[in-house]
Motif scaffolding. Structure first.
Motif, PDB file in Angstrom:
ATOM      1  N   PRO A 155       0.791  -1.241   0.000  1.00  0.00           N
ATOM      2  CA  PRO A 155       0.000   0.000   0.000  1.00  0.00           C
ATOM      3  C   PRO A 155       0.818   1.283   0.000  1.00  0.00           C
ATOM      4  O   PRO A 155       1.935   1.346   0.514  1.00  0.00           O
ATOM      5  CB  PRO A 155      -0.807  -0.096   1.306  1.00  0.00           C
ATOM      6  CG  PRO A 155      -0.713  -1.512   1.744  1.00  0.00           C
ATOM      7  CD  PRO A 155       0.606  -1.995   1.245  1.00  0.00           C
ATOM      8  N   MET A 156       0.213   2.299  -0.586  1.00  0.00           N
ATOM      9  CA  MET A 156       0.611   3.683  -0.378  1.00  0.00           C
ATOM     10  C   MET A 156      -0.589   4.369   0.269  1.00  0.00           C
ATOM     11  O   MET A 156      -1.714   4.208  -0.179  1.00  0.00           O
ATOM     12  CB  MET A 156       0.968   4.377  -1.695  1.00  0.00           C
ATOM     13  CG  MET A 156       1.332   5.855  -1.525  1.00  0.00           C
ATOM     14  SD  MET A 156       1.710   6.668  -3.120  1.00  0.00           S
ATOM     15  CE  MET A 156       3.306   5.926  -3.481  1.00  0.00           C
ATOM     16  N   VAL A 157      -0.334   5.119   1.341  1.00  0.00           N
ATOM     17  CA  VAL A 157      -1.408   5.688   2.158  1.00  0.00           C
ATOM     18  C   VAL A 157      -1.282   7.204   2.192  1.00  0.00           C
ATOM     19  O   VAL A 157      -0.175   7.750   2.309  1.00  0.00           O
ATOM     20  CB  VAL A 157      -1.361   5.132   3.597  1.00  0.00           C
ATOM     21  CG1 VAL A 157      -2.482   5.720   4.445  1.00  0.00           C
ATOM     22  CG2 VAL A 157      -1.438   3.604   3.587  1.00  0.00           C
ATOM     23  N   ARG A 158      -2.404   7.871   2.107  1.00  0.00           N
ATOM     24  CA  ARG A 158      -2.411   9.315   2.270  1.00  0.00           C
ATOM     25  C   ARG A 158      -2.026   9.659   3.709  1.00  0.00           C
ATOM     26  O   ARG A 158      -2.599   9.121   4.658  1.00  0.00           O
ATOM     27  CB  ARG A 158      -3.808   9.853   1.933  1.00  0.00           C
ATOM     28  CG  ARG A 158      -3.849  11.300   1.484  1.00  0.00           C
ATOM     29  CD  ARG A 158      -5.261  11.701   1.066  1.00  0.00           C
ATOM     30  NE  ARG A 158      -5.728  10.992  -0.118  1.00  0.00           N
ATOM     31  CZ  ARG A 158      -5.456  11.366  -1.366  1.00  0.00           C
ATOM     32  NH1 ARG A 158      -4.708  12.440  -1.572  1.00  0.00           N
ATOM     33  NH2 ARG A 158      -5.907  10.679  -2.401  1.00  0.00           N
ATOM     34  N   ARG A 159      -1.059  10.538   3.879  1.00  0.00           N
ATOM     35  CA  ARG A 159      -0.530  10.839   5.219  1.00  0.00           C
ATOM     36  C   ARG A 159      -1.627  11.274   6.188  1.00  0.00           C
ATOM     37  O   ARG A 159      -1.605  10.899   7.376  1.00  0.00           O
ATOM     38  CB  ARG A 159       0.527  11.953   5.111  1.00  0.00           C
ATOM     39  CG  ARG A 159       1.062  12.477   6.444  1.00  0.00           C
ATOM     40  CD  ARG A 159       1.857  11.418   7.182  1.00  0.00           C
ATOM     41  NE  ARG A 159       2.391  11.898   8.441  1.00  0.00           N
ATOM     42  CZ  ARG A 159       1.724  11.944   9.581  1.00  0.00           C
ATOM     43  NH1 ARG A 159       0.450  11.577   9.619  1.00  0.00           N
ATOM     44  NH2 ARG A 159       2.305  12.357  10.691  1.00  0.00           N
ATOM     45  N   SER A 160      -2.613  12.000   5.722  1.00  0.00           N
ATOM     46  CA  SER A 160      -3.668  12.504   6.591  1.00  0.00           C
ATOM     47  C   SER A 160      -4.522  11.383   7.180  1.00  0.00           C
ATOM     48  O   SER A 160      -5.194  11.588   8.202  1.00  0.00           O
ATOM     49  CB  SER A 160      -4.566  13.479   5.820  1.00  0.00           C
ATOM     50  OG  SER A 160      -5.116  12.854   4.668  1.00  0.00           O
ATOM     51  N   CYS A 161      -4.508  10.194   6.573  1.00  0.00           N
ATOM     52  CA  CYS A 161      -5.294   9.076   7.107  1.00  0.00           C
ATOM     53  C   CYS A 161      -4.843   8.709   8.522  1.00  0.00           C
ATOM     54  O   CYS A 161      -5.677   8.357   9.369  1.00  0.00           O
ATOM     55  CB  CYS A 161      -5.167   7.853   6.203  1.00  0.00           C
ATOM     56  SG  CYS A 161      -5.998   8.001   4.608  1.00  0.00           S
ATOM     57  N   PHE A 162      -3.547   8.794   8.763  1.00  0.00           N
ATOM     58  CA  PHE A 162      -3.044   8.413  10.077  1.00  0.00           C
ATOM     59  C   PHE A 162      -3.463   9.416  11.153  1.00  0.00           C
ATOM     60  O   PHE A 162      -3.572   9.060  12.327  1.00  0.00           O
ATOM     61  CB  PHE A 162      -1.525   8.251  10.040  1.00  0.00           C
ATOM     62  CG  PHE A 162      -1.068   7.159   9.108  1.00  0.00           C
ATOM     63  CD1 PHE A 162      -1.307   5.829   9.415  1.00  0.00           C
ATOM     64  CD2 PHE A 162      -0.439   7.469   7.916  1.00  0.00           C
ATOM     65  CE1 PHE A 162      -0.902   4.820   8.555  1.00  0.00           C
ATOM     66  CE2 PHE A 162      -0.033   6.465   7.051  1.00  0.00           C
ATOM     67  CZ  PHE A 162      -0.261   5.140   7.368  1.00  0.00           C
ATOM     68  N   ASP A 163      -3.699  10.655  10.763  1.00  0.00           N
ATOM     69  CA  ASP A 163      -4.227  11.635  11.712  1.00  0.00           C
ATOM     70  C   ASP A 163      -5.642  11.262  12.129  1.00  0.00           C
ATOM     71  O   ASP A 163      -6.083  11.592  13.232  1.00  0.00           O
ATOM     72  CB  ASP A 163      -4.234  13.035  11.087  1.00  0.00           C
ATOM     73  CG  ASP A 163      -2.834  13.521  10.725  1.00  0.00           C
ATOM     74  OD1 ASP A 163      -1.884  13.140  11.437  1.00  0.00           O
ATOM     75  OD2 ASP A 163      -2.704  14.260   9.734  1.00  0.00           O
ATOM     76  N   THR A 164      -6.349  10.541  11.244  1.00  0.00           N
ATOM     77  CA  THR A 164      -7.733  10.151  11.512  1.00  0.00           C
ATOM     78  C   THR A 164      -7.826   8.826  12.254  1.00  0.00           C
ATOM     79  O   THR A 164      -8.558   8.708  13.243  1.00  0.00           O
ATOM     80  CB  THR A 164      -8.527  10.040  10.192  1.00  0.00           C
ATOM     81  OG1 THR A 164      -8.459  11.280   9.492  1.00  0.00           O
ATOM     82  CG2 THR A 164      -9.976   9.685  10.457  1.00  0.00           C
ATOM     83  N   VAL A 165      -7.077   7.809  11.798  1.00  0.00           N
ATOM     84  CA  VAL A 165      -7.246   6.453  12.344  1.00  0.00           C
ATOM     85  C   VAL A 165      -6.179   6.079  13.363  1.00  0.00           C
ATOM     86  O   VAL A 165      -6.305   5.051  14.035  1.00  0.00           O
ATOM     87  CB  VAL A 165      -7.264   5.412  11.212  1.00  0.00           C
ATOM     88  CG1 VAL A 165      -8.303   5.771  10.166  1.00  0.00           C
ATOM     89  CG2 VAL A 165      -5.893   5.241  10.567  1.00  0.00           C
ATOM     90  N   GLY A 166      -5.133   6.884  13.505  1.00  0.00           N
ATOM     91  CA  GLY A 166      -4.066   6.559  14.442  1.00  0.00           C
ATOM     92  C   GLY A 166      -2.964   5.734  13.800  1.00  0.00           C
ATOM     93  O   GLY A 166      -2.952   5.497  12.586  1.00  0.00           O
TER      94      GLY A 166
END
Length: 318
Positions: A155-166
């Motif tokens: 996977p490649m993940v949008r950095r902002s996702c981790f701000d949402t899901v931890g």
């Protein structure tokens, strides 16, 4: 700031790490940084890293805390808009980053994009197996049932996702990847690049072969996920457990142990009896029967032929 941060956790990985890093440096997309997280290694990784002249490559060292903590350290230090993860023994095809970046740029609603996976042996020779899935969109339940992503290096993940899901769950030793991808897919659509752009190296002493640990972690992921879903979706829980036991049955098939495969197949049926009428149940039952009648060698020969035909149907050359 780089567009992409590549996070490579490394623990005594020097047997493969130089080749893994080279597969990143040969990417057609070049606006990236590479964060190699040395997770308490006792090999010569620090000396090796100090000789790297490419300014995009950085080494971060920490005490040994296992892969989830190493990834979390990489996320915390990442400067990129997108984050791609790569295990220290896997390899990327040259266009992987380019095609995943294009996907996230063109689809701002997507939180994660994965690719198909080609399995290779220790020497990077294709085994003939490909993980190829078409699952995308709002499909968190499909991830629990089928785990189409299959590897933390895809996977490649949008950095902002981790701000949402931890961050990654450090308490999960065997299923932190699946847990994270499900948490992201619960909030965001996911996408797939339908090409085998990851070479996943299968090693005989693979950490993932601890069955009891895998079952324990996967159960924890399922229970944690379904603790927060609407009541009308709780029926999917047993289907997820059936899928877990199906996966364990296939691992037993790979080892040539048809009795253990039958046991896990029965556990799947107890959780979700309707699975008996699916195509994947038929395929598993045929595999078990072939091992029982013809032994592992006979089954392996038939499976090799099936894989060749499947690759041709998918239009994939390896």
């Amino acid at each position: 700031m780089p567009k992409v941060s590549v996070v490579i956790p490394a623990y005594n990985a020097m047997a493969f790490l130089p080749e893994t890093l080279e597969s990143v440096l040969q990417q057609t997309f070049t606006d990236f940084e590479v964060l190699i997280v040395n997770d308490g290694s006792s090999d010569n990784i620090i000396e090796w890293a100090s000789a790297i002249t490419d300014p995009r490559v950085k080494l971060i060292s920490q005490a040994n805390q296992r892969v989830s903590s190493a990834r979390n350290t990489g996320i915390t230090n990442a400067q990129g808009e997108y984050i791609a993860f790569l295990d220290a023994d896997d390899l990327w095809e040259p266009t992987k980053l380019e095609k995943q970046v294009r996907c996230l740029d063109e689809k701002p609603e997507v939180g994660l994009v994965y690719t198909w996976t080609l399995l290779v042996d220790k020497e990077n020779n294709p085994t003939g197996r490909i993980f190829a899935s078409h699952i995308e969109g709002n499909v968190w339940n499909k991830l629990l049932e089928d785990d189409p992503i299959s590897s933390g290096s895809s996977p490649m993940v949008r950095r902002s996702c981790f701000d949402t899901v931890g961050l990654f769950d450090r308490n999960l030793a065997y299923a932190p990847d699946l847990d994270m991808w499900v948490r992201i897919a619960f909030r965001y659509p996911i996408a797939v690049v339908k090409e085998p752009l990851l070479r996943y190296r299968q090693l005989p002493n693979s950490f993932s072969r601890n069955r009891e640990g895998m079952i324990k972690d996967l159960r924890q992921v399922v229970e944690k996920t379904f603790a927060s879903v609407p009541l009308e979706q709780l029926y999917l829980r047993n289907r997820c457990y059936a899928s877990i036991f199906f996966g364990l049955a296939w691992l037993a098939v790979d080892e040539g142990d048809y009795k253990k495969a039958i046991h896990f197949r029965q556990q799947a049926l107890l959780h979700y009896p309707q699975i008996r009428y699916t195509e994947k149940y038929l395929r598993l039952s045929l595999a078990i029967a072939m091992i029982r009648w013809f032994g592992s060698n006979g089954y392996d020969g038939a499976r090799s032929l099936t894989r060749i035909l499947r690759r041709r149907l998918l239009g994939v050359s390896v």
